[in-house]
Enzyme design. Structure first.
Site, short mmCIF file in Angstrom:
data_model
loop_
_atom_site.label_atom_id
_atom_site.label_comp_id
_atom_site.label_asym_id
_atom_site.label_seq_id
_atom_site.Cartn_x
_atom_site.Cartn_y
_atom_site.Cartn_z
N ASP A 39 -0.08 -1.70 -5.29
CA ASP A 39 0.08 -0.56 -4.39
C ASP A 39 -1.25 0.19 -4.37
O ASP A 39 -1.73 0.63 -5.42
CB ASP A 39 1.21 0.32 -4.95
N ILE A 40 -1.83 0.33 -3.21
CA ILE A 40 -3.18 0.92 -3.13
C ILE A 40 -3.18 2.39 -3.58
O ILE A 40 -4.20 2.88 -4.06
CB ILE A 40 -3.77 0.75 -1.71
N ASP A 91 -0.61 3.86 5.53
CA ASP A 91 -1.04 5.21 5.92
C ASP A 91 -0.02 6.25 5.41
O ASP A 91 -0.39 7.25 4.78
CB ASP A 91 -1.13 5.24 7.46
N SER A 142 -4.77 -3.91 9.58
CA SER A 142 -4.25 -4.44 10.87
C SER A 142 -3.18 -5.51 10.76
O SER A 142 -2.66 -5.96 11.79
CB SER A 142 -5.38 -4.98 11.78
N VAL A 180 1.90 -3.32 11.09
CA VAL A 180 2.40 -2.89 12.41
C VAL A 180 1.44 -3.32 13.53
O VAL A 180 1.86 -3.56 14.67
CB VAL A 180 2.58 -1.35 12.41
N GLY A 210 3.69 2.54 7.12
CA GLY A 210 2.98 1.56 6.31
C GLY A 210 2.11 2.19 5.24
O GLY A 210 2.47 3.18 4.60
P1 ADP Z 1 -1.78 -1.63 10.28
O1 ADP Z 1 -1.22 -0.59 11.22
O2 ADP Z 1 -3.29 -1.55 10.15
O3 ADP Z 1 -1.28 -2.99 10.58
P2 ADP Z 1 0.12 -1.30 8.07
O4 ADP Z 1 0.19 -0.17 7.12
O5 ADP Z 1 1.26 -1.51 8.99
O6 ADP Z 1 -1.28 -1.14 8.84
O7 ADP Z 1 -0.09 -2.63 7.25
C1 ADP Z 1 -1.28 -3.04 6.67
C2 ADP Z 1 -0.98 -3.76 5.37
O8 ADP Z 1 -0.77 -2.80 4.33
C3 ADP Z 1 0.29 -4.62 5.40
O9 ADP Z 1 -0.02 -5.86 4.79
C4 ADP Z 1 1.27 -3.83 4.54
O10 ADP Z 1 2.18 -4.70 3.87
C5 ADP Z 1 0.32 -3.20 3.54
N1 ADP Z 1 0.82 -2.04 2.78
C6 ADP Z 1 1.83 -1.19 3.07
N2 ADP Z 1 1.95 -0.26 2.08
C7 ADP Z 1 0.99 -0.53 1.16
C8 ADP Z 1 0.60 0.04 -0.09
N3 ADP Z 1 1.21 1.10 -0.60
N4 ADP Z 1 -0.44 -0.53 -0.77
C9 ADP Z 1 -1.09 -1.61 -0.27
N5 ADP Z 1 -0.77 -2.18 0.89
C10 ADP Z 1 0.26 -1.67 1.60
#
Ligand code: ADP
Length: 185
Positions: free
Chosen positions: A16-17, A40, A130, A133, A38
């Site tokens: 988890d980032i 963000d 990217s 979503v 997501g």
């Molecule tokens: P985008 O709109 O750029 O596609 P998203 O947030 O929908 O961004 O997804 C980008 C990636 O981040 C996806 O692979 C998603 O599974 C991942 N993601 C979502 N939450 C976290 C998190 N807490 N830590 C790391 N990666 C995450």
């Protein structure tokens, strides 16, 4: 998976980032900078209200009220996050590949690293920009993401860069792409 690129280290991990302790983490933001779903949403929840307030200020002052465009990056404090900084970049929405999505995705990684260096940041964590979503096919996005970061690390003394993959499935795709890139080097 951990690799040396010139003097630098590049690592792929699942996780988890929002929990990363690198000096900076990168947010896959949307152009409004006002948060979203997501990664963000997760970053804004973990960083607290002060991040949203700072993003609004950046939008009003640095961007003169305009949206941040795909491929560009801005920096804020990390507030309640373990990371000191958040670098916000906007990935391209995948619309089939004819809207310069590949070039815009590469710009996200390059501009985030440039901004990190300008702020003396020596360690950074990236999500898979990217590929949620915004629907960029992850096999293709992984190659662009990794090749861009590898090229940058070959050219600059940076420090440490990590990709934080949110699932084992995503990790394996990045790992396969990394192995192919290293074979070609
Ligand atoms: P985008 O709109 O750029 O596609 P998203 O947030 O929908 O961004 O997804 C980008 C990636 O981040 C996806 O692979 C998603 O599974 C991942 N993601 C979502 N939450 C976290 C998190 N807490 N830590 C790391 N990666 C995450």
């Amino acid at each position: 998976m951990k690799t040396k690129i010139s003097e630098n280290t590049l690592e792929l991990v699942t996780g988890d980032i929002t929990e990363q302790t690198t000096e900076a983490i990168v947010n896959a933001a949307n152009g409004s900078l006002l948060g979203g779903g997501g990664v963000d949403g997760a970053i804004h929840r973990a960083a607290g209200r002060a991040l949203l307030d700072e993003c609004k200020k950046v939008r009003a002052e640095t961007l003169s009220g305009e949206e941040l465009r795909a491929g560009e990056a801005v920096i804020t404090k990390g507030h309640d996050l373990p990371a000191e900084w958040v670098i916000h970049t906007v990935g391209p929405v995948w619309t089939g590949g004819s809207d310069k999505e590949e070039e815009k995705l590469a710009n996200c990684y390059r501009n985030a690293l440039k901004l990190a260096m300008e702020n003396n940041v020596k360690s950074i964590s990236f999500p898979s920009i990217s590929t949620g979503v915004y629907r960029f096919p992850i096999e293709q996005a992984a190659v662009i993401a990794l090749q861009t970061v590898v090229d940058f690390l070959e050219e600059h003394p940076f420090g440490y860069a990590a990709f934080i993959l949110f699932s084992d499935h995503d990790y394996r795709i990045y790992e396969a792409a990394m192995n192919r890139i290293l074979q070609e080097e």
